[in-house]
Every structure is written in C-alpha cells, then in structure tokens.
Write an enzyme that holds these catalytic residues in place. Sequence first.
Site, PDB file in Angstrom:
ATOM      1  N   SER A  24      24.136  -2.544 113.682  1.00 40.99           N
ATOM      2  CA  SER A  24      25.511  -2.288 113.238  1.00 40.99           C
ATOM      3  C   SER A  24      25.588  -2.099 111.728  1.00 40.99           C
ATOM      4  O   SER A  24      24.698  -2.515 110.980  1.00 40.99           O
ATOM      5  CB  SER A  24      26.421  -3.446 113.656  1.00 40.99           C
ATOM      6  OG  SER A  24      26.348  -3.658 115.038  1.00 40.99           O
TER       7      SER A  24
HETATM    8  N1  SAH Z   1      24.002  -7.055 117.287  1.00 41.81           N
HETATM    9  C1  SAH Z   1      23.190  -5.868 117.179  1.00 41.81           C
HETATM   10  C2  SAH Z   1      23.993  -4.617 117.428  1.00 41.81           C
HETATM   11  C3  SAH Z   1      23.534  -3.945 118.642  1.00 41.81           C
HETATM   12  S1  SAH Z   1      24.408  -2.511 119.203  1.00 41.81           S
HETATM   13  C4  SAH Z   1      22.434  -5.837 115.874  1.00 41.81           C
HETATM   14  O1  SAH Z   1      22.667  -6.702 115.010  1.00 41.81           O
HETATM   15  O2  SAH Z   1      21.556  -4.979 115.703  1.00 41.81           O
HETATM   16  C5  SAH Z   1      24.965  -3.092 120.763  1.00 41.81           C
HETATM   17  C6  SAH Z   1      23.888  -3.494 121.744  1.00 41.81           C
HETATM   18  O3  SAH Z   1      24.549  -3.943 122.934  1.00 41.81           O
HETATM   19  C7  SAH Z   1      22.955  -2.365 122.178  1.00 41.81           C
HETATM   20  O4  SAH Z   1      21.634  -2.745 121.903  1.00 41.81           O
HETATM   21  C8  SAH Z   1      23.208  -2.235 123.685  1.00 41.81           C
HETATM   22  O5  SAH Z   1      22.031  -1.928 124.420  1.00 41.81           O
HETATM   23  C9  SAH Z   1      23.721  -3.630 124.031  1.00 41.81           C
HETATM   24  N2  SAH Z   1      24.533  -3.729 125.257  1.00 41.81           N
HETATM   25  C10 SAH Z   1      25.429  -2.834 125.740  1.00 41.81           C
HETATM   26  N3  SAH Z   1      25.973  -3.292 126.887  1.00 41.81           N
HETATM   27  C11 SAH Z   1      25.421  -4.517 127.116  1.00 41.81           C
HETATM   28  C12 SAH Z   1      25.581  -5.487 128.157  1.00 41.81           C
HETATM   29  N4  SAH Z   1      26.415  -5.297 129.175  1.00 41.81           N
HETATM   30  N5  SAH Z   1      24.865  -6.636 128.074  1.00 41.81           N
HETATM   31  C13 SAH Z   1      23.995  -6.841 127.034  1.00 41.81           C
HETATM   32  N6  SAH Z   1      23.804  -5.953 126.046  1.00 41.81           N
HETATM   33  C14 SAH Z   1      24.505  -4.813 126.077  1.00 41.81           C
END
Ligand code: SAH
Length: 201
Positions: free
Chosen positions: A58
């Site tokens: 993010s």
């Molecule tokens: N917190 C992360 C941001 C990741 S972006 C960081 O600091 O880098 C959002 C993430 O949520 C993605 O990797 C995506 O694969 C995951 N995601 C989407 N739907 C999800 C679900 N139902 N359960 C778990 N993870 C999920």
Amino acid sequence: MISNKELVDFLVGKGFLKSAKIIDTFTKTDRKKFVKKEYIENAYDDIPLPIAPGATISQPSTVAAMTEALDVESGMKVLEIGTGSGYQSALLAELVGGKGKVITIEINKEVYEFGKSNLKNYHIIEAILSDGSLGYEKEAPYDRIIVTAAASTLPEELIKQLKVSGIMIIPIGREMFKIIKISETEIRKEFLGYYAFVPLR
Ligand code: SAH
C-alpha cells in the site's frame, strides 16, 4: 525520495504521521525490505507498488493514516486481513511489542510466500494462507482489526471477532472507516476519507 528517513519526514510533514511511537516505528521499519526487487528504486516514494495481480504494497501515506487511526497499544492482539508484502504487519508487530501478537491472513499463495519471507525475523507474527473475509475465529477476540483490501460491505463476522471497545479500520469501496465496538450490540462508525485499495476477494 531516496531514504526511509526522507519518507518518514515527508509523512510527518504532510500530517499523516503524528504520534512519536508510530514515527519511531516507521523509522525502524525500512520499506525497501518489503518491495519487489524490480521496484527497489521507488521504495521510498509515496506510491503503492505491485506485488502480484490484485496485490500491492500500500501507499505509505495510507499505511500511516490507517496505523494512526488503529491506535495500537503494547501487548495487544491484532488481526490483519491482506498480508501482502508484510510491511503493515511488521509495523503492527513493532507497536504491540514482545507481549503482543499479530495474526495476518493472505489469500494468494504467491503473495503469502513473499510476505512470509519478508517477515521471517518477526516471531510474534503468525502468517496464515487463507480467505480472511470472515476473519479468523480461532484466535478471536481481537483488540484491533485492520483490513487492507476494500470490502463491499461491513462484514458482521469481523465485528463479532472484535473485543468490546476494540477498533477496526476498514475500507468499504473507496471510503475508509474507523469502527469502534461500543458494546456487544453497538458500533460507532467514523468516516476517515477516500482511499484506493485492491478489492477484498
Ligand atoms: N497490507 C499489505 C497490503 C496488501 S494489498 C501490505 O502492507 O503490503 C491487499 C492484499 O489483500 C493482497 O495481497 C490480496 O491478495 C489480499 N486479499 C484480498 N482478498 C483477501 C481475502 N479475502 N483474504 C485474505 N487476503 C486477501
């Protein structure tokens, strides 16, 4: 920006980072360690960077705003949905300290492996490969819940897994909310602003 310190100074200057403890945590946690090799030159820019289709690390200002709003204290148990790079999990681990616990769930196997390898030195983080849209009942209740992908509605199940007086930060569509669980049956919902997120699956 060319250093983690420069990024932190930028986030403080823009008002995204406020509290001393969180500024210190962002200073200690080098974002470069959480980006894909091919994006290393942009590690300190205030932009999201790709990890895999449907997954990004993010934008730092978004991570800063969410972390400030989550108001984590030492010793807390925190659930994160969407491990991604592990950057947010690492910041949370630093904030809860040795007596706390961070449980983070990722749905995409490739992303889970990437996040987990970035977090190998963080012993209080439990990374789980699973669908987190219904939370993680096994370790509930949580003091704090942070959802880092955009939900389409407010998931009842996550509110159930939050302790009374607990806080959840969750984007619903493009709108970010702070949910405070006032009692077993009541919540307070505060609008925090507009942000862009990958969708929760
Ligand atoms: N917190 C992360 C941001 C990741 S972006 C960081 O600091 O880098 C959002 C993430 O949520 C993605 O990797 C995506 O694969 C995951 N995601 C989407 N739907 C999800 C679900 N139902 N359960 C778990 N993870 C999920």
